[in-house]
Design an enzyme around this catalytic site. Structure first.
Site, PDB file in Angstrom:
ATOM      1  N   HIS A 101      60.252  36.952 -10.478  1.00  0.00           N
ATOM      2  CA  HIS A 101      61.184  38.059 -10.723  1.00  0.00           C
ATOM      3  C   HIS A 101      62.069  37.678 -11.906  1.00  0.00           C
ATOM      4  O   HIS A 101      62.924  36.801 -11.787  1.00  0.00           O
ATOM      5  CB  HIS A 101      62.010  38.268  -9.438  1.00  0.00           C
ATOM      6  CG  HIS A 101      63.047  39.334  -9.537  1.00  0.00           C
ATOM      7  ND1 HIS A 101      64.051  39.465  -8.604  1.00  0.00           N
ATOM      8  CD2 HIS A 101      63.260  40.330 -10.448  1.00  0.00           C
ATOM      9  CE1 HIS A 101      64.838  40.485  -8.931  1.00  0.00           C
ATOM     10  NE2 HIS A 101      64.380  41.022 -10.038  1.00  0.00           N
ATOM     11  N   MET A 108      65.748  46.830  -5.802  1.00  0.00           N
ATOM     12  CA  MET A 108      66.858  45.913  -5.528  1.00  0.00           C
ATOM     13  C   MET A 108      67.806  46.566  -4.518  1.00  0.00           C
ATOM     14  O   MET A 108      68.256  47.703  -4.722  1.00  0.00           O
ATOM     15  CB  MET A 108      67.639  45.597  -6.811  1.00  0.00           C
ATOM     16  CG  MET A 108      66.868  44.833  -7.881  1.00  0.00           C
ATOM     17  SD  MET A 108      66.149  43.262  -7.351  1.00  0.00           S
ATOM     18  CE  MET A 108      67.594  42.381  -6.763  1.00  0.00           C
ATOM     19  N   ASP A 157      64.278  43.638  -2.403  1.00  0.00           N
ATOM     20  CA  ASP A 157      64.897  42.366  -2.767  1.00  0.00           C
ATOM     21  C   ASP A 157      66.415  42.448  -2.631  1.00  0.00           C
ATOM     22  O   ASP A 157      67.072  43.160  -3.388  1.00  0.00           O
ATOM     23  CB  ASP A 157      64.506  42.008  -4.207  1.00  0.00           C
ATOM     24  CG  ASP A 157      64.884  40.579  -4.569  1.00  0.00           C
ATOM     25  OD1 ASP A 157      65.437  39.871  -3.713  1.00  0.00           O
ATOM     26  OD2 ASP A 157      64.613  40.182  -5.723  1.00  0.00           O
ATOM     27  N   MET A 185      64.987  38.219 -14.224  1.00  0.00           N
ATOM     28  CA  MET A 185      66.276  38.883 -14.442  1.00  0.00           C
ATOM     29  C   MET A 185      66.806  38.362 -15.773  1.00  0.00           C
ATOM     30  O   MET A 185      67.786  37.603 -15.832  1.00  0.00           O
ATOM     31  CB  MET A 185      67.224  38.588 -13.268  1.00  0.00           C
ATOM     32  CG  MET A 185      66.822  39.340 -12.000  1.00  0.00           C
ATOM     33  SD  MET A 185      67.493  38.620 -10.505  1.00  0.00           S
ATOM     34  CE  MET A 185      66.255  37.357 -10.198  1.00  0.00           C
ATOM     35  N   HIS A 210      58.786  33.876  -3.668  1.00  0.00           N
ATOM     36  CA  HIS A 210      59.523  34.674  -4.656  1.00  0.00           C
ATOM     37  C   HIS A 210      60.403  33.747  -5.499  1.00  0.00           C
ATOM     38  O   HIS A 210      61.184  32.962  -4.967  1.00  0.00           O
ATOM     39  CB  HIS A 210      60.371  35.704  -3.920  1.00  0.00           C
ATOM     40  CG  HIS A 210      61.092  36.669  -4.794  1.00  0.00           C
ATOM     41  ND1 HIS A 210      60.503  37.802  -5.325  1.00  0.00           N
ATOM     42  CD2 HIS A 210      62.380  36.685  -5.226  1.00  0.00           C
ATOM     43  CE1 HIS A 210      61.397  38.474  -6.043  1.00  0.00           C
ATOM     44  NE2 HIS A 210      62.550  37.813  -6.010  1.00  0.00           N
ATOM     45  N   MET A 249      66.892  33.748 -13.808  1.00  0.00           N
ATOM     46  CA  MET A 249      68.128  34.396 -14.288  1.00  0.00           C
ATOM     47  C   MET A 249      68.611  33.728 -15.566  1.00  0.00           C
ATOM     48  O   MET A 249      68.528  32.501 -15.692  1.00  0.00           O
ATOM     49  CB  MET A 249      69.222  34.281 -13.225  1.00  0.00           C
ATOM     50  CG  MET A 249      68.830  34.853 -11.877  1.00  0.00           C
ATOM     51  SD  MET A 249      70.222  34.812 -10.746  1.00  0.00           S
ATOM     52  CE  MET A 249      69.429  35.391  -9.234  1.00  0.00           C
ATOM     53  N   SER A 270      62.784  33.783  -1.018  1.00  0.00           N
ATOM     54  CA  SER A 270      63.276  33.500  -2.369  1.00  0.00           C
ATOM     55  C   SER A 270      63.795  32.074  -2.428  1.00  0.00           C
ATOM     56  O   SER A 270      64.722  31.708  -1.698  1.00  0.00           O
ATOM     57  CB  SER A 270      64.413  34.453  -2.737  1.00  0.00           C
ATOM     58  OG  SER A 270      65.100  33.929  -3.872  1.00  0.00           O
ATOM     59  N   ASP A 295      63.112  33.472  -8.537  1.00  0.00           N
ATOM     60  CA  ASP A 295      64.134  34.255  -9.246  1.00  0.00           C
ATOM     61  C   ASP A 295      64.568  33.566 -10.535  1.00  0.00           C
ATOM     62  O   ASP A 295      65.210  32.516 -10.509  1.00  0.00           O
ATOM     63  CB  ASP A 295      65.355  34.454  -8.340  1.00  0.00           C
ATOM     64  CG  ASP A 295      65.103  35.497  -7.269  1.00  0.00           C
ATOM     65  OD1 ASP A 295      64.607  36.589  -7.609  1.00  0.00           O
ATOM     66  OD2 ASP A 295      65.394  35.217  -6.090  1.00  0.00           O
TER      67      ASP A 295
HETATM   68  C1  DX5 Z   1      69.041  38.538  -6.206  1.00  0.00           C
HETATM   69  C2  DX5 Z   1      67.657  37.911  -6.154  1.00  0.00           C
HETATM   70  C3  DX5 Z   1      67.115  37.910  -4.782  1.00  0.00           C
HETATM   71  C4  DX5 Z   1      68.022  37.228  -3.812  1.00  0.00           C
HETATM   72  C5  DX5 Z   1      67.628  37.407  -2.405  1.00  0.00           C
HETATM   73  O1  DX5 Z   1      69.511  38.529  -7.483  1.00  0.00           O
HETATM   74  O2  DX5 Z   1      66.757  38.605  -6.980  1.00  0.00           O
HETATM   75  O3  DX5 Z   1      65.791  37.455  -4.715  1.00  0.00           O
HETATM   76  O4  DX5 Z   1      68.180  35.898  -4.097  1.00  0.00           O
HETATM   77  O5  DX5 Z   1      68.527  36.669  -1.630  1.00  0.00           O
HETATM   78  P1  DX5 Z   1      69.117  37.180  -0.272  1.00  0.00           P
HETATM   79  O6  DX5 Z   1      67.939  37.439   0.626  1.00  0.00           O
HETATM   80  O7  DX5 Z   1      69.966  36.054   0.185  1.00  0.00           O
HETATM   81  O8  DX5 Z   1      69.879  38.437  -0.556  1.00  0.00           O
HETATM   82 ZN    ZN Z   2      64.471  38.366  -6.654  1.00  0.00          ZN
END
Ligand code: DX5
Ligand code: ZN
Length: 225
Positions: free
Chosen positions: A70, A141, A176, A72, A37, A41, A12, A39
């Site tokens: 991903h 998750m 994840d 969020m 990956h 947000m 990620s 992320d």
């Molecule tokens: C969490 C994210 C993950 C996260 C993983 O909200 O969706 O992808 O960053 O990070 P680690 O491996 O550090 O938990």
């Molecule tokens: Zn993620």
């Protein structure tokens, strides 16, 4: 992209240098990452903000393999086309992000991407039971989404339940959050094939010193062997 259940490590970039995403993506792929990956947000669905489709489009040319986005965010639907245009291979939306996940998944496939559905730790496997023919990936998750570096929450039973629900369909199970060499074997043995790892991959390395990325990826892979 052919389907298989071999182990795939998906670093990620939430744990990468945000001022250097292109070089970071190239470095993790050179060090053995299978997928990248990404992320996204929004500060609304989760209590943190990262970036949107413009950044995804900028990163895309620096990724040779799979770009796994991903989301969020809530709402999801107004932004699907933009993330597909940005070159996402997988677009994953949360089942908790709105009342019409079925429509969202239709729209993701309609935009030409593979469709993923993510479940927060508090959401049971049964929440996605009606969606098995509409998804290419289920993301379990193992932290509450929003931040990297959190402690793994054991969702092994949920993973096994989803694995049975999927049957012989070509649907990936992705994990994840909090994946390390210690936690990875638990979920791999329960049926997961894609392991996202942020802090556990990026720790100790950098674009100018990428070898630790490779060591960290191998440590997770070897722990599952
Ligand atoms: C969490 C994210 C993950 C996260 C993983 O909200 O969706 O992808 O960053 O990070 P680690 O491996 O550090 O938990
Ligand atoms: Zn993620």
């Amino acid at each position: 992209m052919s389907f298989d259940r071999s182990l795939k490590i998906a670093p990620s970039i939430l744990s990468a240098d945000f001022a250097n995403f292109g070089a970071e993506c190239e470095a993790i792929e050179a060090q053995g990452a299978d997928w990248v990956h990404v992320d996204v947000m929004d500060g609304h669905f989760v209590p943190n903000i990262t970036f949107g489709p413009t950044t995804c489009a900028a990163i895309r040319p620096h990724i040779k393999g799979v770009m796994d986005v991903h989301l969020m965010i809530a709402p999801v639907d107004p932004y699907i086309e933009a993330f597909a245009q940005a070159g996402a291979d997988f677009i994953t939306a949360h089942v908790e992000a709105g009342p019409h996940i079925h429509r969202t998944l239709q729209a993701i496939r309609g935009a030409g991407a593979k469709a993923g559905v993510a479940l927060n730790p508090g959401t049971p496997a049964s929440a996605v039971a009606e969606l098995m023919d509409m998804v290419d990936l289920v993301c379990v998750m193992t932290v509450n989404p929003g931040f990297g570096g959190q402690k793994f929450i054991d969702m092994t039973a949920k993973v096994a339940e989803l694995r049975a629900m999927i049957g012989d369909r070509d649907v990936h199970i992705e994990i994840d959050g909090g994946v390390t060499p210690d936690t990875a074997p638990l979920v791999r043995n329960a049926g997961a094939d894609v392991l996202v790892a942020g802090s556990a991959v990026f720790k100790g390395g950098s674009v100018s010193n990428p070898a630790p990325y490779g060591d960290n990826i191998r440590a997770i892979r070897n722990a599952c062997a």
